[in-house]
Scaffold this motif. Structure first.
Motif: not given
Length: 774
Positions: A41-47, A267-268
């Motif tokens: 979720l943190l990586l999604v947020t950074t994207a 998820a991506r």
């Protein structure tokens, strides 16, 4: 103590984590899954920044907003008109085009423009048109789909969009003529309150993620401490044992980083098939910002080590055991009040700032909100310990649950810390959005009860019966109760536009939409007093006076028509039309209106729906399109909300959905880890004859009590934070108790679902065979 000693002990702990047999692997895997969900979720947020930038770039590339234009047709010109529509709750981006030369610009995503009668559609729209659900839409968009718009021409994979070539654009003198596509207009900067909302959304959504990661690295704490006691027995000192424990947590966090990256890429890849609140992104758009991704990679292992060392600060690890089973010292509350008080101190200087005193200090806002939410994680263990320490009596299941909570209140609090932080942030945000919503919502003056849709025929329509024919065709469609036509032109005392006033022509029923008429029949005329041009109307609209109507601007068309305002014209009081426009000037029925006005008028059709007909609004939209594809329909609504405010709220809903999924998954992993640690205890109880239903209820009580306390604390903190935020933006302080109850109920529902899902593993663990050991 050297760095070499630290590295040696951390590596030893990491080896224990991966080479400790099934127990070690299981603990490391559970920690990795818990941390990995948070990391994903943190990586999604950074994207998110790159995804939004990519969407905006594609939208600008296909826009005609600031595109280069041409005055005359040429080899590189294109006529283009907006043709946006809506199908049920989905917006459809549409454009009608007509190339005027071989080098006419082609929109991104297409290799050529469709031929007349053809259409280029996005993959999602093409699929919808081919489906049974799209039957009504096919009637509105009957063109044959001959091309599919590529990704570079769409803002998202689920967007509904089309281009249609229409030769009728040639006969319209008002259609924009462009030589390329572009939107280089700089967006207006966000005002301070909207900027504050964005900061709050990110902080409130990411804090629960951080709390869950911190809780995940402490999985299997009791078993780990017993291993540390064994290390003390073979000669390791207390500090070495703690560093080894940090190494175990570091290994789990590194496994979490790997699993989190895997979850993120999975998820991506599936992002193209997911649409949340009408928002979808291409997989390639989810490209994490490098420095933010690097920060996540460094921060998660560092946090794992720090949390582990902090957790072991009060644990005495001796060679013969861990002093944890003795009665611990009561938790003190004084230092637990410091974080929320410090948070309030950071936010206090910005109280009353509002939109008029510059931007809010973002670092103070972030620091203040983070400290307030961290205060929940500090206060909740004390609250759980204090309350459960006074509980007793009741059924067997209740007593089992209470005793377990009394022995490990800290573990119970960690289980619900994340959900409590999430609920507190959600309550504060809901209060904030509700408090400032009025500043970003305006009354349009439109009256949807009188007409659901208004459709305008632009200036240039012919008076030879075409507007009337269009209105009749729309009025005869399924789902349309009535279509009311009003045409408007200008009249003046001289054959120019000086002192001109409006002349509205329509049937008696239509004129009653713009004025209050006691009686009316064909051939009547009325002078509206008190309209927007009251003084000019009083000077010009005198019964029996000769006036000029039609082409008052001398643009090369026919000469103005001479018309005498009948002496029988009566005064009438005006009223706003369904669009909210209060008309003035003269009203005339068709029998009294001037003839030969030509194209110097425009028409407005108001469409009322029949609520008894399913999909009435879809039938009406289709009828408007069929009557004249060049008609511009407007959906009437009493209020209109700022697009930016609505976008931020949509972002909140999308983020909250993702966080809720994370909360549910992480809670389930945590619950399974706790059940795994208590496997032998459960087996002993079953072996002594304890019923499974009793143990199941005890697990439910063990979850319900901390959750009730956590939700009570989060509600109090959320309300307090919401009040402070509303005072910061100078908004009226009010509590939407329905929203508060909804947020609290959602949090409780998530925990209830997780508890129910953990029952099957619990039943498998409740077997006497679990006492076997090697």
């Amino acid at each position: 103590m050297t760095a070499r000693t630290w590295i040696r002990d951390l590596l030893m702990g990491a080896r224990f984590a991966v080479s400790g047999g099934r127990e070690g692997w299981t603990r490391t895997l559970l920690t990795g899954v818990g941390v990995g969900l948070g990391v994903a979720l943190l990586l999604v947020t950074t994207a998110i920044p790159s995804a939004l930038a990519a969407r905006d770039a594609r939208a600008d590339a296909r826009s005609e907003r600031t595109a280069p234009t041409a005055e005359k047709a040429g080899h590189d010109t294109l006529l283009i008109a907006m043709a946006d529509t809506q199908f049920r709750d989905k917006e459809i981006h549409g454009r009608r085009v007509m190339p005027e030369g071989p080098d006419a610009p082609v929109p991104p995503g297409l290799s050529r423009l469709p031929a007349p009668g053809e259409m280029a559609a996005s993959p999602a729209l093409d699929a919808l048109l081919k489906s049974t659900d799209g039957a009504l839409l096919r009637e509105r968009l009957p063109g044959k789909v001959t091309a599919i718009i590529g990704d570079e021409g769409l803002v998202g994979p689920r967007e509904l969009a089309y281009y249609e070539t229409n030769e009728a654009l040639k006969s319209s003198g008002t259609t924009p003529r462009i030589t390329g596509f572009d939107n280089s207009a700089e967006p207006e900067p966000l005002d301070p309150v909207l900027t504050l909302l964005i900061v709050l959304v990110f902080v409130a959504l990411l804090m629960p993620v951080a709390v869950f990661i911190a809780a995940a690295v402490r999985f299997g704490g009791e078993r780990r401490d017993r291993r540390l006691a064994a290390l003390r027995l073979v000669g390791a000192d207390g500090r070495t044992a703690r560093r080894i424990a940090a190494g175990e947590a570091l290994a789990g966090s590194l496994a979490g980083l790997v699993l989190g990256a895997g979850f993120f890429f999975a998820a991506r890849q599936s992002a193209a098939g997911i649409e949340l609140y009408r928002l979808s992104v291409f997989p390639a758009d989810l490209d994490p910002t490098p420095w933010l991704a690097a920060l996540v990679v460094l921060a998660v292992p560092a946090a794992a080590v720090a949390v582990t060392l902090f957790a072991l600060r009060g644990v005495v690890i001796e060679p013969l055991g861990v002093v944890r089973t003795a009665k611990p010292a009561r938790r003190r509350i004084w230092w637990r009040l410091l974080p929320p008080l410090a948070g309030l101190a950071l936010l206090y200087p910005m109280i009353g700032q509002g939109n008029d005193n510059g931007n809010f200090n973002q670092w103070l806002v972030i620091g203040g909100v983070v400290l307030l939410l961290i205060g929940i994680t500090a206060l909740l263990p004390w609250l759980v310990e204090t309350v459960v320490g006074r509980l007793g009596g009741g059924s067997v299941s209740w007593q089992l649950a209470v005793r377990r909570l009394q022995m490990s209140s800290g573990a119970a609090a960690r289980l619900v810390n994340g959900i409590a932080v999430a609920v507190a942030g959600a309550i504060a945000l809901q209060m904030m959005f509700a408090g400032v919503e009025g500043d970003y919502t305006r009354n349009t003056g439109e009256d949807p009860s009188r007409a659901a849709i208004s459709a305008m025929l632009p200036p240039g329509v012919d008076a030879s019966g075409r507007p009337e024919a269009i209105a009749r065709q729309i009025g005869a469609a399924d789902g349309v109760a009535r279509a009311t036509l009003l045409t408007t032109t200008q009249v003046a005392p001289t054959p120019d536009h000086q002192n001109s006033i409006g002349l509205t022509i329509g049937s008696c029923a239509a004129l009653r939409e713009v004025a209050r008429l006691d009686s009316c029949k064909d051939g009547d005329t009325f002078v509206v007093r008190g309209g927007y041009d009251a003084s000019t109307t009083e000077a010009v609209a005198k019964p029996g006076r000769k006036l000029y109507a039609g082409n008052l601007y001398g643009d090369g068309g026919p000469a103005p028509v001479v018309w005498t305002l009948p002496a029988s014209a009566r005064e009438a009081a005006g009223r706003p039309d369904p669009n909210g426009t209060e008309r003035g000037g003269i009203l005339a029925t068709p029998g009294a209106a001037p003839k030969g006005l030509g194209t110097d008028q425009f028409a407005m059709i108001y469409v009322q729906l029949d609520p008894a007909v399913p999909d009435a609004i879809e039938h009406a939209r289709t009828a408007i399109f069929r009557a004249d594809p060049m008609l511009t329909p407007f959906h009437l609504q009493a209020t209109e909300q700022s697009e930016r405010f609505a976008s931020i709220r949509t972002g909140l809903f999308v983020g909250a959905t993702c966080v809720l999924l994370l909360i549910g998954a992480s809670l389930l992993v945590s619950q399974l880890e706790q059940l795994r640690e208590r496997r032998k205890l459960l087996s002993v109880l079953v072996a002594f004859g304890t019923r499974r239903s009793t143990l199941s209820l005890s697990v439910l009580w063990q979850t319900a009590v901390p959750i009730a306390l956590g939700l009570a604390l989060s509600t109090a903190v959320g309300l307090g934070l919401g009040v402070v935020l509303l005072k910061m933006v100078n908004a009226r302080v009010s509590v939407d108790w329905v929203s508060v109850a909804t947020m609290t109920g959602i949090g409780a529902a998530v925990v209830l679902v997780v508890t129910v899902l953990s029952l099957p593993p619990l039943w498998r663990l409740m077997r006497p065979e679990g006492l076997r050991t090697e």
